[in-house]
Motif scaffolding. Structure first.
Motif, PDB file in Angstrom:
ATOM      1  N   PRO A  15       0.816  -1.226   0.000  1.00 20.71           N
ATOM      2  CA  PRO A  15       0.000   0.000   0.000  1.00 20.71           C
ATOM      3  C   PRO A  15       0.841   1.263   0.000  1.00 20.71           C
ATOM      4  N   ASN A  16       2.071   1.188   0.526  1.00 24.43           N
ATOM      5  CA  ASN A  16       2.921   2.376   0.546  1.00 24.43           C
ATOM      6  C   ASN A  16       3.291   2.827  -0.858  1.00 24.43           C
ATOM      7  N   VAL A  17       3.478   1.884  -1.779  1.00 23.46           N
ATOM      8  CA  VAL A  17       3.822   2.232  -3.158  1.00 23.46           C
ATOM      9  C   VAL A  17       2.648   2.925  -3.840  1.00 23.46           C
TER      10      VAL A  17
ATOM     11  N   THR B 170      11.938  -4.321   2.611  1.00 23.51           N
ATOM     12  CA  THR B 170      11.166  -5.164   1.690  1.00 23.51           C
ATOM     13  C   THR B 170      10.595  -6.395   2.376  1.00 23.51           C
ATOM     14  N   MET B 171      10.859  -6.521   3.662  1.00 26.93           N
ATOM     15  CA  MET B 171      10.426  -7.747   4.330  1.00 26.93           C
ATOM     16  C   MET B 171       8.904  -7.864   4.355  1.00 26.93           C
ATOM     17  N   GLY B 172       8.213  -6.741   4.522  1.00 24.78           N
ATOM     18  CA  GLY B 172       6.760  -6.791   4.516  1.00 24.78           C
ATOM     19  C   GLY B 172       6.201  -7.187   3.164  1.00 24.78           C
ATOM     20  N   MET B 173       6.945  -6.915   2.107  1.00 24.25           N
ATOM     21  CA  MET B 173       6.502  -7.258   0.760  1.00 24.25           C
ATOM     22  C   MET B 173       6.830  -8.702   0.430  1.00 24.25           C
ATOM     23  N   ALA B 174       7.660  -9.313   1.233  1.00 18.23           N
ATOM     24  CA  ALA B 174       8.023 -10.719   1.031  1.00 18.23           C
ATOM     25  C   ALA B 174       7.631 -11.536   2.259  1.00 18.23           C
ATOM     26  N   ALA B 175       6.490 -11.195   2.837  1.00 24.44           N
ATOM     27  CA  ALA B 175       6.078 -11.832   4.084  1.00 24.44           C
ATOM     28  C   ALA B 175       5.782 -13.310   3.913  1.00 24.44           C
ATOM     29  N   ASP B 176       5.351 -13.705   2.708  1.00 21.39           N
ATOM     30  CA  ASP B 176       4.994 -15.095   2.491  1.00 21.39           C
ATOM     31  C   ASP B 176       6.207 -15.963   2.155  1.00 21.39           C
ATOM     32  N   ALA B 177       7.399 -15.355   2.083  1.00 16.64           N
ATOM     33  CA  ALA B 177       8.612 -16.113   1.781  1.00 16.64           C
ATOM     34  C   ALA B 177       9.281 -16.545   3.077  1.00 16.64           C
ATOM     35  N   SER B 178      10.049 -17.614   2.994  1.00 18.91           N
ATOM     36  CA  SER B 178      10.778 -18.081   4.164  1.00 18.91           C
ATOM     37  C   SER B 178      11.913 -17.117   4.478  1.00 18.91           C
ATOM     38  N   ALA B 179      12.510 -17.290   5.639  1.00 15.17           N
ATOM     39  CA  ALA B 179      13.593 -16.401   6.054  1.00 15.17           C
ATOM     40  C   ALA B 179      14.763 -16.473   5.090  1.00 15.17           C
ATOM     41  N   MET B 180      15.043 -17.663   4.570  1.00 17.50           N
ATOM     42  CA  MET B 180      16.172 -17.825   3.654  1.00 17.50           C
ATOM     43  C   MET B 180      15.877 -17.192   2.302  1.00 17.50           C
ATOM     44  N   ASP B 181      14.596 -17.183   1.917  1.00 23.74           N
ATOM     45  CA  ASP B 181      14.243 -16.661   0.606  1.00 23.74           C
ATOM     46  C   ASP B 181      13.956 -15.164   0.625  1.00 23.74           C
ATOM     47  N   ALA B 182      13.768 -14.606   1.813  1.00 21.46           N
ATOM     48  CA  ALA B 182      13.353 -13.204   1.898  1.00 21.46           C
ATOM     49  C   ALA B 182      14.371 -12.277   1.255  1.00 21.46           C
ATOM     50  N   GLU B 183      15.654 -12.556   1.463  1.00 19.98           N
ATOM     51  CA  GLU B 183      16.691 -11.685   0.903  1.00 19.98           C
ATOM     52  C   GLU B 183      16.695 -11.755  -0.622  1.00 19.98           C
ATOM     53  N   ALA B 184      16.546 -12.950  -1.172  1.00 18.31           N
ATOM     54  CA  ALA B 184      16.525 -13.105  -2.619  1.00 18.31           C
ATOM     55  C   ALA B 184      15.298 -12.424  -3.221  1.00 18.31           C
TER      56      ALA B 184
ATOM     57  N   ASN C  28       1.327   8.431   5.274  1.00 18.79           N
ATOM     58  CA  ASN C  28       0.324   8.497   4.218  1.00 18.79           C
ATOM     59  C   ASN C  28       0.574   9.646   3.250  1.00 18.79           C
ATOM     60  N   LEU C  29       1.510  10.541   3.596  1.00 19.54           N
ATOM     61  CA  LEU C  29       1.850  11.664   2.731  1.00 19.54           C
ATOM     62  C   LEU C  29       3.171  11.453   2.000  1.00 19.54           C
ATOM     63  N   PHE C  30       3.843  10.344   2.254  1.00 21.61           N
ATOM     64  CA  PHE C  30       5.155  10.114   1.640  1.00 21.61           C
ATOM     65  C   PHE C  30       5.009  10.004   0.121  1.00 21.61           C
ATOM     66  N   PRO C  31       5.844  10.729  -0.645  1.00 27.48           N
ATOM     67  CA  PRO C  31       5.852  10.548  -2.106  1.00 27.48           C
ATOM     68  C   PRO C  31       6.548   9.258  -2.492  1.00 27.48           C
ATOM     69  N   LEU C  32       6.435   8.905  -3.750  1.00 29.52           N
ATOM     70  CA  LEU C  32       6.965   7.629  -4.229  1.00 29.52           C
ATOM     71  C   LEU C  32       8.474   7.530  -4.048  1.00 29.52           C
ATOM     72  N   GLN C  33       9.197   8.621  -4.285  1.00 28.24           N
ATOM     73  CA  GLN C  33      10.651   8.558  -4.195  1.00 28.24           C
ATOM     74  C   GLN C  33      11.124   8.292  -2.767  1.00 28.24           C
ATOM     75  N   LEU C  34      10.383   8.774  -1.784  1.00 27.63           N
ATOM     76  CA  LEU C  34      10.756   8.496  -0.395  1.00 27.63           C
ATOM     77  C   LEU C  34      10.473   7.042  -0.049  1.00 27.63           C
ATOM     78  N   VAL C  35       9.388   6.494  -0.582  1.00 34.55           N
ATOM     79  CA  VAL C  35       9.110   5.064  -0.411  1.00 34.55           C
ATOM     80  C   VAL C  35      10.205   4.242  -1.082  1.00 34.55           C
ATOM     81  N   LEU C  36      10.611   4.650  -2.285  1.00 33.27           N
ATOM     82  CA  LEU C  36      11.689   3.962  -2.990  1.00 33.27           C
ATOM     83  C   LEU C  36      12.983   4.017  -2.192  1.00 33.27           C
ATOM     84  N   ARG C  37      13.271   5.151  -1.583  1.00 29.98           N
ATOM     85  CA  ARG C  37      14.487   5.278  -0.778  1.00 29.98           C
ATOM     86  C   ARG C  37      14.476   4.300   0.399  1.00 29.98           C
ATOM     87  N   GLU C  38      13.328   4.170   1.042  1.00 27.94           N
ATOM     88  CA  GLU C  38      13.240   3.230   2.156  1.00 27.94           C
ATOM     89  C   GLU C  38      13.491   1.805   1.692  1.00 27.94           C
ATOM     90  N   ILE C  39      12.949   1.469   0.527  1.00 29.52           N
ATOM     91  CA  ILE C  39      13.107   0.105   0.028  1.00 29.52           C
ATOM     92  C   ILE C  39      14.557  -0.172  -0.353  1.00 29.52           C
TER      93      ILE C  39
END
Length: 297
Positions: A73-75, A244-258, A227-238
């Protein structure tokens, strides 16, 4: 004489071939990083991490990274905020810059030269970050709002000078004719001057729009509501904070980094593609507009 012409033509041919090869190499060097990002974003995360060397085709073609990006949702919120800033900010930039350029371009305006000198002075000297922060937050009370990203930069000195020079090139007879017909300054500006300066206005749209699209530092300073963050600030955080861990929540710990690596590349493409799509439509006005706005007479 014929021998000299033949030697000269051979030398010119060699130079042309060398110049073309050099430019091809430069184009490849320039475009490959972005091409690599696009291909990586379309690759399977596990195959991408294990791959070394040049990457010319996606490894295990998939849109999985893009699905994860748009599920964040942040993106989507960042896209909305950035579009509001780009559209609203660019409109206000053009309006204020046109007003200032018109006033400074008219003959007979009192102290126009001194005002121009004061404006140019701001290109080399500024109050600094802390006074600007105090001005925006404590005096203008714009902190934690999108206006904090628009109002402080309503007029760019460089763009003002370009637009003023373009307005000065418009024949004075046209303006005098409009005055005789009863037009006031606002009518002259919006119905005579600006329609005759559309090439330069297109350049202003490009300058201001790209600046708003890429801006993130002001948002990092003035905004506290996510909720006011622009896209570039979201990109900077990522990218920098590796969020990115919240975006890969369904992946295992070993796969999260990949998975996170693919998500980073996909996010870069998502944040860059819109401005690349718009740019070709304005590029044809770019050289003409800058030349008109930079050469007087």
């Amino acid at each position: 004489m014929l021998a000299n012409r033949r030697e000269r033509s051979v030398g010119e041919s060699v130079f042309q071939i060398g110049n073309i090869l050099f430019m091809i190499v430069m184009v490849v060097i320039t475009l490959y990083p972005f091409f690599y990002v696009v291909v990586s974003s379309l690759s399977d995360s596990h195959q991408l991490v294990s791959h070394t060397g040049l990457l010319l085709l996606p490894k295990g073609f998939t849109f999985g990274a893009y699905e994860r990006v748009f599920q964040n949702p942040n993106v989507l919120t960042g896209y909305r905020n950035t579009l509001l800033i780009v559209v609203g900010g660019t409109v206000l930039n053009l309006f204020m810059t046109s007003l200032g350029a018109y006033v400074l371009s008219r003959k007979g305006v009192k102290w126009a030269k001194y005002i121009t000198l004061l404006i140019v002075f701001t290109m080399f000297f500024s109050g600094g970050l802390i006074p600007m922060y105090l001005l925006v937050n404590n005096w203008l009370h714009l902190g934690n709002s999108l206006f904090a990203l628009i109002v402080p930069g309503l007029i760019s000195t460089w763009n003002l000078i370009i637009l003023r020079t373009s307005f000065e090139a418009i024949p004075e007879n046209l303006i005098e004719s409009a005055r005789i017909d009863g037009a006031n300054d606002f009518t002259i500006l919006f119905r005579v001057v600006i329609p005759l300066s559309m090439s330069v206005m297109a350049v202003m749209i490009l300058y201001y729009g790209v600046a708003h699209w890429n801006a993130w530092f002001g948002a990092m300073i003035y905004l506290r509501d996510r909720n006011l963050f622009p896209l570039q600030l979201v990109l900077r955080e990522i990218l920098i904070q590796n969020s990115t861990m919240g975006m890969a929540a369904d992946a295992s710990a070993m796969d999260a980094e990949a998975v996170g690596e693919s998500i980073k590349y996909a996010t870069i493409v998502v944040a860059t593609l819109p401005i690349l799509v718009v740019y070709p439509f304005l590029q044809k006005y770019f050289v003409k507009g800058v030349m008109i706005g930079s050469i007087k007479g």
